[in-house]
Write an enzyme that holds these catalytic residues in place. Structure first.
Site, PDB file in Angstrom:
ATOM      1  NE  ARG A  82      -4.270  -1.341  -0.166  1.00 48.00           N
ATOM      2  CZ  ARG A  82      -4.415  -2.533  -0.939  1.00 48.00           C
ATOM      3  NH1 ARG A  82      -3.361  -2.702  -1.743  1.00 48.00           N
ATOM      4  NH2 ARG A  82      -5.505  -3.123  -0.912  1.00 48.00           N
ATOM      5  CD  GLU A 101      -2.702   3.140  -5.232  1.00 53.31           C
ATOM      6  OE1 GLU A 101      -1.581   2.980  -5.089  1.00 53.31           O
ATOM      7  OE2 GLU A 101      -3.486   2.168  -5.312  1.00 53.31           O
ATOM      8  CG  HIS A 120      -2.961  -1.072  -6.852  1.00 53.23           C
ATOM      9  ND1 HIS A 120      -3.379  -0.167  -5.669  1.00 53.23           N
ATOM     10  CD2 HIS A 120      -3.182  -2.200  -6.634  1.00 53.23           C
ATOM     11  CE1 HIS A 120      -3.374  -1.210  -4.918  1.00 53.23           C
ATOM     12  NE2 HIS A 120      -3.529  -2.464  -5.127  1.00 53.23           N
TER      13      HIS A 120
HETATM   14  P1  NAI Z   1      -1.909 -11.300   4.849  1.00 49.20           P
HETATM   15  O1  NAI Z   1      -2.956 -10.813   5.825  1.00 49.20           O
HETATM   16  O2  NAI Z   1      -1.759 -12.472   4.546  1.00 49.20           O
HETATM   17  O3  NAI Z   1      -0.182 -11.101   5.567  1.00 49.20           O
HETATM   18  C1  NAI Z   1      -0.215  -9.719   6.024  1.00 49.20           C
HETATM   19  C2  NAI Z   1       0.819  -9.767   7.144  1.00 49.20           C
HETATM   20  O4  NAI Z   1       1.426  -8.500   7.506  1.00 49.20           O
HETATM   21  C3  NAI Z   1       0.380 -10.733   8.196  1.00 49.20           C
HETATM   22  O5  NAI Z   1       1.607 -11.709   8.478  1.00 49.20           O
HETATM   23  C4  NAI Z   1       0.579  -9.807   9.380  1.00 49.20           C
HETATM   24  O6  NAI Z   1       0.835 -10.341  10.641  1.00 49.20           O
HETATM   25  C5  NAI Z   1       1.783  -8.640   8.894  1.00 49.20           C
HETATM   26  N1  NAI Z   1       1.334  -7.542   9.806  1.00 49.20           N
HETATM   27  C6  NAI Z   1       0.384  -6.793  10.349  1.00 49.20           C
HETATM   28  N2  NAI Z   1       0.692  -5.799  10.791  1.00 49.20           N
HETATM   29  C7  NAI Z   1       1.974  -5.710  10.784  1.00 49.20           C
HETATM   30  C8  NAI Z   1       2.937  -4.686  11.241  1.00 49.20           C
HETATM   31  N3  NAI Z   1       2.577  -3.826  11.974  1.00 49.20           N
HETATM   32  N4  NAI Z   1       4.410  -4.858  10.846  1.00 49.20           N
HETATM   33  C9  NAI Z   1       4.853  -5.948  10.282  1.00 49.20           C
HETATM   34  N5  NAI Z   1       4.059  -6.972   9.795  1.00 49.20           N
HETATM   35  C10 NAI Z   1       2.623  -6.802  10.132  1.00 49.20           C
HETATM   36  O7  NAI Z   1      -2.027 -10.403   3.710  1.00 49.20           O
HETATM   37  P2  NAI Z   1      -1.308 -10.665   2.177  1.00 49.20           P
HETATM   38  O8  NAI Z   1      -2.269 -11.463   1.496  1.00 49.20           O
HETATM   39  O9  NAI Z   1       0.161 -11.195   2.053  1.00 49.20           O
HETATM   40  O10 NAI Z   1      -1.226  -9.089   1.468  1.00 49.20           O
HETATM   41  C11 NAI Z   1      -0.360  -8.209   2.157  1.00 49.20           C
HETATM   42  C12 NAI Z   1      -0.662  -6.961   1.609  1.00 49.20           C
HETATM   43  O11 NAI Z   1      -0.392  -6.672   0.167  1.00 49.20           O
HETATM   44  C13 NAI Z   1      -2.021  -6.343   1.813  1.00 49.20           C
HETATM   45  O12 NAI Z   1      -2.326  -5.848   3.103  1.00 49.20           O
HETATM   46  C14 NAI Z   1      -2.299  -5.644   0.535  1.00 49.20           C
HETATM   47  O13 NAI Z   1      -2.253  -4.133   1.260  1.00 49.20           O
HETATM   48  C15 NAI Z   1      -1.349  -5.705  -0.552  1.00 49.20           C
HETATM   49  N6  NAI Z   1      -1.833  -6.198  -1.707  1.00 49.20           N
HETATM   50  C16 NAI Z   1      -1.513  -5.444  -2.909  1.00 49.20           C
HETATM   51  C17 NAI Z   1      -1.950  -5.919  -4.024  1.00 49.20           C
HETATM   52  C18 NAI Z   1      -1.410  -5.097  -5.367  1.00 49.20           C
HETATM   53  O14 NAI Z   1      -2.215  -5.398  -6.430  1.00 49.20           O
HETATM   54  N7  NAI Z   1      -0.296  -4.410  -5.349  1.00 49.20           N
HETATM   55  C19 NAI Z   1      -2.801  -7.108  -4.100  1.00 49.20           C
HETATM   56  C20 NAI Z   1      -3.069  -7.635  -2.946  1.00 49.20           C
HETATM   57  C21 NAI Z   1      -2.566  -7.008  -1.691  1.00 49.20           C
END
Ligand code: NAI
Length: 344
Positions: free
Chosen positions: A234, A263, A295
């Site tokens: 993000r 964005e 994105h």
């Molecule tokens: P997920 O929920 O599986 O993993 C997120 C991880 O971040 C978790 O392990 C969580 O414990 C950790 N986390 C939470 N708070 C934290 C903190 N303060 N410091 C460090 N780690 C922390 O999510 P997933 O599926 O891996 O997605 C990650 C991110 O990718 C999403 O939040 C979203 O913003 C982004 N995303 C971007 C896309 C794109 O097209 N560019 C598409 C899909 C997701």
């Protein structure tokens, strides 16, 4: 069931029409984004379907509530664009927690390789029959240290790709994944250690109050000179002004950004031929060592199909049972996944 679908792009329609028709969900596709001015379009619908740059703030939620629209089905994982506190008790928010972690992780690696092997430069040069290699020297990924912030679904796939390249991994997560660290090639460290010891840093954590501007001037100060920053998570995880200063001072060796803090008014739209008002983005894009995609990381056929299928399942399940395994709710001071009335 009738759903108002906002911010429609041509690539959204085929999969949503297919799964919608198969499951009795009728989508009305609006090209406009959902915001305070457009929320009234949802009048007469059972729910709305929104994406990452739609605005679901208090005003929009109140409008939906007063129209009797009780569901916001997000066709994405992140829900930072929703005022979850305000939504509580008024609209139910459903999301697609995972659709293809491979899509995002592979795009992250594609950007990294493009950047450090100067593929973006080579592509333009050779089209002009310029076969010179001057200025094209890259570096091996093998043996380099990558710092991965957030070791959830996408972070773990990215780590496995990096291990395939023979890289060492330093990981940071607020909730470390059991069994991921191997004590040798993948180690959990503090965020400060990750900053100071990584050649490359990749962000895969959600945007929260805690992670807002996680990469700021102070964080960049701690990083190695020449650090490569990857952000496919993000935009607001990174203070874009601080990053620009880091690029100008040569502290940051390269940046690959699929997301950008401001964005929402720009990404997904064609502004070629327009004058870009955002000086920070324009300056970043002008840098030879910055790659920006708009994105795009999620955009694979597999992900689009999974997104449509899960969104339709969420809606069908919610209207049938009054609850959904992929509901997000706000309780106890933070937004959380909510299954069968229990928060996680
Ligand atoms: P997920 O929920 O599986 O993993 C997120 C991880 O971040 C978790 O392990 C969580 O414990 C950790 N986390 C939470 N708070 C934290 C903190 N303060 N410091 C460090 N780690 C922390 O999510 P997933 O599926 O891996 O997605 C990650 C991110 O990718 C999403 O939040 C979203 O913003 C982004 N995303 C971007 C896309 C794109 O097209 N560019 C598409 C899909 C997701």
């Amino acid at each position: 069931m009738k759903i108002a679908f906002f911010d429609t792009k041509p690539y959204d329609k085929p999969s949503f029409e297919k799964f919608g028709q198969e499951n009795g969900v009728e989508f009305k596709f609006f090209e406009t984004k959902l915001n305070e001015d457009t929320a009234e379009l949802a009048h007469g619908f059972d729910g709305v379907c929104a994406f990452v740059n739609d605005t679901v703030n208090a005003d929009v939620i109140d409008q939906l509530y007063s129209m009797g629209v009780g569901v916001v089905a997000l066709r994405c994982a992140g829900f930072n664009n929703v005022d979850m506190k305000h939504a509580f008790g008024k609209v139910h928010v459903l999301r697609v927690p995972a659709y293809s972690p491979y899509a995002v992780a592979e795009h992250t690696m594609a950007m990294l390789l493009t950047s450090i092997r100067r593929i973006h430069k080579a592509y333009i040069r050779t089209r002009d029959y310029n076969f010179s290699l001057a200025g094209m020297t890259g570096f091996d990924l093998h043996g380099k240290t990558v710092g991965v912030v957030g070791t959830g679904r996408i972070g773990q796939v990215f780590i496995s790709i990096c291990r395939g390249f023979g890289m060492k991994v330093l990981a940071y997560d607020k909730f470390p994944a059991p069994g991921l660290a191997d004590g040798e090639n993948i180690r959990y460290v503090t965020l400060d250690e990750l900053f100071t010891q990584s050649d490359i840093i990749s962000l895969h954590c959600p945007l929260t109050e805690e992670t807002y501007h996680m990469i700021d001037e102070a964080a960049l100060e701690k990083c190695r000179r020449g650090v490569v920053l990857l952000n496919t998570s993000r935009g607001a995880l990174v203070d874009a002004e601080a990053l620009l200063n880091g690029i100008k001072s040569r502290k940051v060796g390269a940046a690959c950004l699929d997301v950008y803090e401001e964005e929402s008014d720009l990404f997904f739209e064609d502004y070629s031929g327009h004058i870009l008002d955002d000086d920070t983005l324009a300056r970043l894009i002008s840098m030879p060592n910055v790659i920006v995609t708009s994105h795009q990381a999620f955009l694979t056929e597999e992900a689009l199909s999974n997104i449509a299928e899960t969104t339709v399942e969420n809606l069908v399940g919610f209207f049938r049972d009054g609850r959904c395994p992929n509901e997000v709710c706000y309780r106890g001071g933070s937004a959380q996944d909510c299954r069968d009335g229990k928060c996680f």
